[in-house]
Design an enzyme around this catalytic site. Sequence first.
Site, PDB file in Angstrom:
ATOM      1  N   ILE A 107       1.997  20.992  11.421  1.00  0.00           N
ATOM      2  CA  ILE A 107       1.064  20.211  10.611  1.00  0.00           C
ATOM      3  C   ILE A 107      -0.019  19.647  11.496  1.00  0.00           C
ATOM      4  CG2 ILE A 107       1.548  19.134   8.392  1.00  0.00           C
ATOM      5  CD1 ILE A 107       3.832  17.719   9.529  1.00  0.00           C
ATOM      6  N   LYS A 149       7.898  11.046  10.278  1.00  0.00           N
ATOM      7  CA  LYS A 149       7.792  12.190  11.182  1.00  0.00           C
ATOM      8  C   LYS A 149       8.851  12.021  12.270  1.00  0.00           C
ATOM      9  CE  LYS A 149       4.567  15.198  13.523  1.00  0.00           C
ATOM     10  NZ  LYS A 149       5.268  15.393  14.779  1.00  0.00           N
ATOM     11  N   LYS A 178      -0.106   9.595  13.163  1.00  0.00           N
ATOM     12  CA  LYS A 178       0.663   9.121  14.323  1.00  0.00           C
ATOM     13  C   LYS A 178       0.723   7.607  14.473  1.00  0.00           C
ATOM     14  CE  LYS A 178       1.175  12.852  17.251  1.00  0.00           C
ATOM     15  NZ  LYS A 178       2.180  13.092  18.254  1.00  0.00           N
ATOM     16  N   CYS A 231      21.310 -13.929  46.868  1.00  0.00           N
ATOM     17  CA  CYS A 231      20.882 -14.010  45.466  1.00  0.00           C
ATOM     18  C   CYS A 231      19.499 -14.658  45.396  1.00  0.00           C
ATOM     19  CB  CYS A 231      21.894 -14.825  44.663  1.00  0.00           C
ATOM     20  SG  CYS A 231      21.300 -15.273  43.018  1.00  0.00           S
TER      21      CYS A 231
END
Length: 695
Positions: free
Chosen positions: A95, A133, A331, A430
Amino acid sequence: MPVPSPDALPDAIAEGLAERAAELRATLNHHAHLYYVLDAPTLPDAEYDRLFQALQALEAAHPGLRTPDSPTQRVGGRVLDGFTPVRHALPMLSIRTETDTTAAGAQAFDARVRRELALPDDAPPVQYAVELKFDGLAINLRYEQGVLVQAATRGDGETGEDVTQNIRTIGQIPLRLTGCEAPVLEVRGEVYMRRDDFERLNERQREKGGKTFINPRNTAAGAIRQLDPAGLADKRLSFFAYGLGEVQGWNVPATHSGVLDALAALGLPVCAERAVVAGADGLVAFHQRVAALRDALPFDIDGVVYKVNDRVLQERLGFVTREPRWAVAHKYPAQEQMTRLLDIDIQVGRTGKLTPVAKLEPVFVGGTTVSNATLHNEDEARRKDVRIGDTVIVRRAGDVIPEVVGVVLEKRPADAGEPFDLYQRLQGACPVCGSAILREEGEADWRCSGGLYCPAQRKQALLHFAGRRMMDIEGLGDKLVDQLVDAGIIRTLPELYRLGLTRLAALDRMGEKSATNLVAALEKSKRTTLARFLFSLGIRHVGEATAKDLARHFGRLDAVMDATVEQLLEVRDVGPIVAQSIRTFFEQPHNREVVEQLRAAGVTWEEHDGAVADASPRPLAGKTLVLTGTLPTLSREEAKALIEAAGGKVSGSVSKKTHWVVAGEEAGSKLDKARELGVAVLDEAGLQALLAGGV
Ligand code: IVH
């Protein structure tokens, strides 16, 4: 104005353009090979598309630059050696994509449809079937007399690959349709992987120290096109039908939405997130609705699809080359993007886990701007070979934390950093509290050993400390801990016992009554046992059972705090990892300080001389018992405590290693299991005899 062909351009410019086209061809072909053949892409799709469009534009402007090997001359993937080629009865079309992600994209499509159907302005709006889609791999399923006989990939649209064997492993795809005897019914749709299945797969890979997968789409496509079906076993795939191929002897409904309803009735999975809408406004509304929904969907989508609903109108619109004029894909922003890795930070989690976090040049991905992404752990950062200065691929999909999924090695600068080394970067300390960091054998994560001293772990430590099986401070839950820590009222455990009534009552959602209750609960918690106290400290690997063993063995807290690894190893069930963890904990001066302050605050328990305790009779040492049903006088908890005090263990399930099952009224399957395995069964009297050392 006509664009001059390269021949008509000055030589230097023509040469430059030809060179640029050759460069684009080579790059695109290289990435197409990585993508389709090796299933190991190193470029985000959006970037590939951008280059592809650049080449298309160049060739459109200068047709002389178009060569037969240009990737623009090939549609879709390619047939892999090893799969039998399948010629599609009807070509599998693609498409057209509307790349304008705004509402204008939808309006442009509706306007084009109306124009091509020659509809007057006052004609009613066109009806569209709108759907998602899906981001996966297109598949044609051929059913004959309702039975799945063949499944093929799209390939180049004309010829695909026979992947029937692999497709059969997808539980969602019916091998036989419900109530359909049509000679031929081809169903088209998308094979995809759900995000949770993908995350689980990668989690397992991480645990195994294996390579993680880039995204659900590549993983699904790779799995289906794997020659060895064994590789599919650990990958759960899913499927959605969205259209038809060849049909013989089946009444095709008059609308696309009717087709989807009919396919669902045949037992095929059809996505429920679809609708029939009217005109451009309907398209725009759907596009917006799905955009808001996108993150919450359980799978990736890269857009929505609009299809003219009426099949008669579809036919009237027909095709341009390989694309129907009646459909378009609209989209959304890409979920993967390239950007530069500026630095790597290390974050300390609630449990002390150290996570490397990529600091990125901000990039718009998956609908938001991302400037931090997780690298999960040191091993994974090394496997991906990320270095500061690299161009990396970032993925953000759904609610999942953005992650760096790969490096674009071609773009590595000469001055890129060294391979990632977490210990070296932190110089072993740490970053939040300065405590030593540790990585145990067989563990993927480095951890801060600071425990309750580390501010990053404060909330977790407080909640653990207050737990029912620990210090049992009633009323000190999640929300209150959040409040106390966030407001800076509590920084260390001992401060809990300094909380005054006035201070507490002033907190949000905390009345005088709750405050009084909490103060009482705190007061009450001070009288405890050594085992509970040890458990409450949150020493890694010291659970309830180990805390009890330690308390029994040593009898006094100071003895535990000063025990050497060797002495700790003498305790039942304490191995080297646990012993070392206890040692490390008490070696930290700040942990000892917390303990002292808690004692000073009035936390007490009974102590005894360890040797005496161990000398007391332990008739059940090394024995495992299982409790089932209701005993006449002892509660489950009491029975457990008595067994443990006698040195025994209580397990939740019966196995060959179980020494006794103690059964009461309404004993269930555990009793059956005991009989089946020939494990001795006792009643409460039998247990009492055992405890007295009489059996
Ligand atoms: S319809 C003639 N519907 O997108 C129309 N395609 O180029 C044929 N895709 O690879 C396709 N979701 O696999 C259609 N709801 C949907 C889709 C969809 C995903 C894929 C399809 C193809 C590409 C279209």
